[in-house]
Design a protein around this motif. Sequence first.
Motif, short mmCIF file in Angstrom:
data_model
loop_
_atom_site.label_atom_id
_atom_site.label_comp_id
_atom_site.label_asym_id
_atom_site.label_seq_id
_atom_site.Cartn_x
_atom_site.Cartn_y
_atom_site.Cartn_z
N VAL A 330 -4.32 -9.09 -9.81
CA VAL A 330 -3.57 -8.11 -9.02
C VAL A 330 -3.80 -6.72 -9.58
O VAL A 330 -4.11 -5.77 -8.83
CB VAL A 330 -2.07 -8.46 -9.02
N GLU A 331 -3.67 -6.56 -10.89
CA GLU A 331 -3.87 -5.24 -11.52
C GLU A 331 -5.30 -4.76 -11.31
O GLU A 331 -5.54 -3.58 -11.02
CB GLU A 331 -3.58 -5.34 -13.01
N PHE A 332 -6.26 -5.66 -11.44
CA PHE A 332 -7.66 -5.28 -11.25
C PHE A 332 -7.93 -4.80 -9.83
O PHE A 332 -8.54 -3.75 -9.62
CB PHE A 332 -8.59 -6.46 -11.57
N LEU A 333 -7.47 -5.57 -8.84
CA LEU A 333 -7.73 -5.19 -7.45
C LEU A 333 -7.05 -3.88 -7.10
O LEU A 333 -7.61 -3.05 -6.37
CB LEU A 333 -7.27 -6.31 -6.52
N GLN A 334 -5.86 -3.66 -7.59
CA GLN A 334 -5.17 -2.40 -7.32
C GLN A 334 -5.92 -1.23 -7.94
O GLN A 334 -6.12 -0.20 -7.30
CB GLN A 334 -3.74 -2.46 -7.84
N LYS A 335 -6.36 -1.39 -9.19
CA LYS A 335 -7.10 -0.32 -9.85
C LYS A 335 -8.46 -0.09 -9.19
O LYS A 335 -8.92 1.05 -9.04
CB LYS A 335 -7.26 -0.64 -11.33
N LEU A 336 -9.11 -1.18 -8.80
CA LEU A 336 -10.38 -1.07 -8.07
C LEU A 336 -10.21 -0.22 -6.82
O LEU A 336 -10.97 0.74 -6.58
CB LEU A 336 -10.87 -2.46 -7.70
N ASN A 337 -9.23 -0.56 -6.00
CA ASN A 337 -9.05 0.15 -4.73
C ASN A 337 -8.62 1.60 -4.95
O ASN A 337 -9.09 2.51 -4.26
CB ASN A 337 -8.04 -0.59 -3.86
N LEU A 348 -14.67 1.54 3.26
CA LEU A 348 -14.06 0.32 3.80
C LEU A 348 -13.94 -0.69 2.67
O LEU A 348 -14.94 -1.09 2.07
CB LEU A 348 -14.92 -0.25 4.92
N MET A 349 -12.72 -1.09 2.36
CA MET A 349 -12.48 -2.13 1.36
C MET A 349 -11.84 -3.31 2.09
O MET A 349 -10.68 -3.27 2.49
CB MET A 349 -11.58 -1.62 0.24
N ILE A 350 -12.63 -4.36 2.26
CA ILE A 350 -12.27 -5.48 3.14
C ILE A 350 -12.06 -6.73 2.29
O ILE A 350 -12.98 -7.20 1.62
CB ILE A 350 -13.37 -5.72 4.19
N ALA A 351 -10.87 -7.27 2.33
CA ALA A 351 -10.55 -8.46 1.55
C ALA A 351 -10.84 -9.72 2.36
O ALA A 351 -10.31 -9.88 3.47
CB ALA A 351 -9.08 -8.44 1.14
N ASP A 356 -1.73 -16.24 2.43
CA ASP A 356 -0.73 -15.38 3.07
C ASP A 356 -0.14 -14.39 2.07
O ASP A 356 1.00 -13.97 2.19
CB ASP A 356 0.39 -16.22 3.70
N TRP A 357 -0.93 -14.03 1.08
CA TRP A 357 -0.49 -13.02 0.11
C TRP A 357 -0.05 -11.77 0.87
O TRP A 357 -0.78 -11.26 1.72
CB TRP A 357 -1.64 -12.67 -0.84
N PRO A 358 1.16 -11.26 0.61
CA PRO A 358 1.66 -10.14 1.40
C PRO A 358 1.05 -8.80 1.00
O PRO A 358 0.65 -8.61 -0.14
CB PRO A 358 3.17 -10.16 1.11
N ARG A 359 0.99 -7.88 1.96
CA ARG A 359 0.66 -6.48 1.74
C ARG A 359 -0.70 -6.27 1.10
O ARG A 359 -0.89 -5.42 0.24
CB ARG A 359 1.76 -5.81 0.92
N VAL A 360 -1.65 -7.05 1.56
CA VAL A 360 -3.02 -6.91 1.06
C VAL A 360 -3.58 -5.53 1.42
O VAL A 360 -4.29 -4.89 0.63
CB VAL A 360 -3.92 -8.03 1.62
N THR A 361 -3.25 -5.05 2.63
CA THR A 361 -3.78 -3.76 3.08
C THR A 361 -2.75 -2.64 2.99
O THR A 361 -2.92 -1.60 3.61
CB THR A 361 -4.32 -3.87 4.52
N ALA A 362 -1.71 -2.86 2.22
CA ALA A 362 -0.75 -1.79 1.96
C ALA A 362 -1.20 -0.99 0.75
O ALA A 362 -1.86 -1.52 -0.16
CB ALA A 362 0.65 -2.36 1.72
N PRO A 363 -0.86 0.31 0.69
CA PRO A 363 -1.24 1.13 -0.46
C PRO A 363 -0.64 0.60 -1.75
O PRO A 363 0.42 -0.03 -1.75
CB PRO A 363 -0.68 2.51 -0.12
N THR A 364 -1.32 0.87 -2.85
CA THR A 364 -0.82 0.38 -4.14
C THR A 364 0.50 1.04 -4.50
O THR A 364 1.34 0.41 -5.17
CB THR A 364 -1.85 0.64 -5.25
N TYR A 365 0.72 2.29 -4.06
CA TYR A 365 1.99 2.95 -4.40
C TYR A 365 3.17 2.34 -3.65
O TYR A 365 4.33 2.63 -3.94
CB TYR A 365 1.91 4.45 -4.17
N GLU A 366 2.88 1.47 -2.67
CA GLU A 366 3.93 0.73 -1.99
C GLU A 366 3.97 -0.73 -2.45
O GLU A 366 4.63 -1.56 -1.84
CB GLU A 366 3.73 0.78 -0.48
N TYR A 409 0.10 -7.50 13.17
CA TYR A 409 0.33 -6.13 12.69
C TYR A 409 0.88 -6.10 11.27
O TYR A 409 1.26 -5.04 10.76
CB TYR A 409 1.25 -5.39 13.65
N SER A 410 0.90 -7.25 10.60
CA SER A 410 1.37 -7.28 9.22
C SER A 410 0.32 -6.74 8.25
O SER A 410 0.63 -6.35 7.13
CB SER A 410 1.74 -8.71 8.82
N GLU A 411 -0.94 -6.76 8.67
CA GLU A 411 -2.06 -6.21 7.90
C GLU A 411 -3.01 -5.51 8.86
O GLU A 411 -2.91 -5.69 10.08
CB GLU A 411 -2.82 -7.32 7.16
#
Length: 643
Positions: A330-337, A348-351, A356-366, A409-411
Amino acid sequence: MIATSPTDFEIHLFHEGSLYKSYELFGAHVIEENGVTGTRFCVWAPHAREVRLVGSFNDWNGVNFDLIKVSEQGVWTIFIPENLEGHLYKYEIITRHGDVFLKADPYAFYSELRPNTASIVYNLRGYKWNDQAWQRKKRRKRIYDQPLFIYEIHLGSWKKKEDGRFYTYQELADELIPYVLEQGFTHIELLPLVEHPFDRSWGYQGTGYYSATSRYGTPHDLMMFIDRCHQQGIGVILDWVPGHFCKDAHGLYMFDGEPTYEYANMQDRENSVWGTANFDLGKPEVRSFLISNALFWMEYFHVDGFRVDAVANMLYWPNSDALHKNPYAVEFLQKLNETVFAYDPAILMIAEDSTDWPRVTAPTYEGGLGFNYKWNMGWMNDMLTYMETAPEHRQHVHHKVTFSLLYTYSENFILPFSHDEVVHGKRSLLNKMPGTYEEKFAQLRLLYGYLLTHPGKKLLFMGGEFGQFDEWKDLEQLDWMLFDFDMHRKMNAYVKELLKFYKRHKPLYELDHSPKGFEWIDVHNAEQSIFSFIRKGAQADDILIVVCNFTNKVYHDYKVGVPLLATYKEAINSDAELFGGTGCINKKPMMAIEEPFHGKPYHVRMTIPPFGISILRPMRKRGERNSDGKEKVRRYAVGRRAR
């Protein structure tokens, strides 16, 4: 500019996990030191007792070519007072137990063609880019409200020469780019291009993450290919694998005789599904290596995005019956993005995440992972299950079609029909369809039409655009001879028309990620397996009416509720003879009748084609297109609008 020797600050950042251009320190660089032109080599081998440099310049004899250890945590370097560009090399690693290994350079910019495994000293600089117009356009436009239809490609099997050899990057630029333009795709996504030893891994099991595979040419050749894509308005996405790597002896695995790039704990390290090793995403040096690698491809190759492979394999610890979250991932992916978006906000950063991991496309500050797109694997699986069900039984799995709109619309989603769905005995998309020869084509056209009109961006694997009958044969080229057959030519004509229509009609992409862009007309008709809905643009009266019939029944004088009092024209009908259908189309315009139906104030009467999709649009007066062909505000043939 490459420094003559590693600085204390660089070494500190690397061991801290935040040297995000570590490729400027590590690897082989031709530099000038104290007025002498030479080649500096730098490698990380924390457990090694000694490291020596061997290569074609010293007859592969490391005597007197010992690297100097410049950090307690294992950074080693040597300066050879000679320009070694073009020479082969490896590191001779002497482990703390006295074993000797020959390893390719993890940061090599170029490698020998397999089955040979040496690294090559290569100067990446010097290519003159001509994609400035593309870069300006990319920065100007938000991809979220733009068309995005990706053509996924494996370069080694898109086309092959008669003798079985691969096309080069130059030859692919000459053939592939015009083809993609003709088809109408907005982007291409290339299966991994990192150096890899085994062709049939398709690049997903890499050894040289900084080394563009030599199968198709040099790194400069790949730059030229991407440059020419950009000059023609085609974006380039790279399939990228930061989760695991192959265990070949010359690669990253047990690099200095002990776990280095991989987890020390065997249960966490071993990826039993793919026979690979998992990167230790909690190790700072590995984070420097991987995040730098993303910036490397952006800086030197101008890639427009990454499809990040197997995100689920990173987010959860492997080899466990339960889903245990991996906080390091989680920390790695957030820092990567955060890092790549700071470098290029338009990336474009496409996972590729099947969970069903939540908020994959939400900003890290959220609290999100920070991607801007995610593959909608649930939609893909549900739709293929639905389509493979016999038409007479589809009424019993009606929810497979409707369920996606509960979470779409969740992601920020991309709808993928990728290589994974047409290989390993899964059959091609065309051959998944039940029924007769003609019914297979009809249902595939219907599926593509539904893909086009469902909210979300799109992806299609190569060969799908002309209805390849066999599943993907990764050792052979696509079945281009199918263009000799009428139904396949017509399928391709349909796909090209869909893509042209998609890019011209804002309701199909402008509000992809907003509930305001979609509204069901009739979602409950399970008995007839007919679905109807509205796609909407940002302007209130910019709409399209979509009707899908997932059975082989034809319905005449069928009532469909509509929101506007207007005259509607059928813009696309997948059953048109031009596309290989039976010709059940709506030739005449349909005037809305002032009588409520389907919860809408008006309705039209139309013919519903068998196994077909029909797209209606309100008619407008002549001259109402912009210069790019996209629609302007409509004026309706019938005067009043719904209130």
